[in-house]
Write a protein that holds these residues in place. Structure first.
Motif, PDB file in Angstrom:
ATOM      1  N   SER A 191       4.670  52.765 101.650  1.00 52.68           N
ATOM      2  CA  SER A 191       3.407  52.030 101.539  1.00 52.68           C
ATOM      3  C   SER A 191       2.736  52.215 100.175  1.00 52.68           C
ATOM      4  O   SER A 191       1.717  51.577  99.918  1.00 52.68           O
ATOM      5  CB  SER A 191       2.435  52.475 102.634  1.00 52.68           C
TER       6      SER A 191
ATOM      7  N   ILE B 109       5.099  55.984 105.296  1.00 60.48           N
ATOM      8  CA  ILE B 109       4.002  56.391 104.400  1.00 60.48           C
ATOM      9  C   ILE B 109       4.456  56.284 102.948  1.00 60.48           C
ATOM     10  O   ILE B 109       3.747  55.722 102.107  1.00 60.48           O
ATOM     11  CB  ILE B 109       3.529  57.834 104.717  1.00 60.48           C
TER      12      ILE B 109
ATOM     13  N   GLU C 201      -2.568  56.267 104.912  1.00 59.92           N
ATOM     14  CA  GLU C 201      -2.818  57.703 104.849  1.00 59.92           C
ATOM     15  C   GLU C 201      -2.252  58.378 106.089  1.00 59.92           C
ATOM     16  O   GLU C 201      -2.486  57.933 107.207  1.00 59.92           O
ATOM     17  CB  GLU C 201      -4.321  57.973 104.764  1.00 59.92           C
ATOM     18  N   ARG C 202      -1.508  59.457 105.872  1.00 62.85           N
ATOM     19  CA  ARG C 202      -0.868  60.182 106.970  1.00 62.85           C
ATOM     20  C   ARG C 202      -1.880  60.634 108.020  1.00 62.85           C
ATOM     21  O   ARG C 202      -1.616  60.563 109.210  1.00 62.85           O
ATOM     22  CB  ARG C 202      -0.122  61.398 106.426  1.00 62.85           C
TER      23      ARG C 202
END
Length: 135
Positions: free
Chosen positions: A91, A88, A96-97
């Protein structure tokens, strides 16, 4: 952040003693094949329709734990792991988590980890499919 994993409930019966057979990537899919240690004619297909990242770990200490403790083998999932955190972060806010989970497959020979927005599908290959994959 501490890694937290839970058992990954799967709607298929499978033996504890599965070993790595093949893994391949086709476009955005990743397909993992595990064989039954007792009955080599049984091959379990684990298919992720989409994945963000994957890694395969062959760590001797980890594999010793997997082979000595039946409970450690199998499938786990997490929304809170260092592997997920690192992907994450890397990126730059593209991912998005809340949309991605960390799936872990522990078998007799390695640990396969996949980050995906959906769980995999599991199925036993038919005899014909087994012959196709073996040859």
């Amino acid at each position: 952040m501490k890694d937290r994993y839970e058992k990954w409930a799967i709607d298929i019966d499978f033996p504890q003693d599965l070993f790595f057979y093949k893994m391949y990537v086709e476009y955005s899919e990743i397909i993992i094949l595990l064989k039954n240690l007792v009955d080599h004619a049984q091959i379990l297909e684990i298919k992720f329709e989409y994945f963000v990242s994957y890694k395969v770990t062959i760590d001797l200490a980890l594999m010793k734990m997997v082979n000595e403790n039946d409970e450690f083998r199998g499938f786990a999932r997490s929304t809170c792991s260092s592997y997920l955190d690192s992907v994450i972060e890397g990126s730059y806010d593209i991912l998005e988590r809340k949309n991605i989970e960390h799936f872990v497959i522990c078998n007799l020979e390695n640990v396969i980890e996949v980050l995906s927005d959906e769980p995999a599908t599991f199925r036993w290959l038919s005899e014909e499919e087994v012959h196709t994959h073996v040859n």
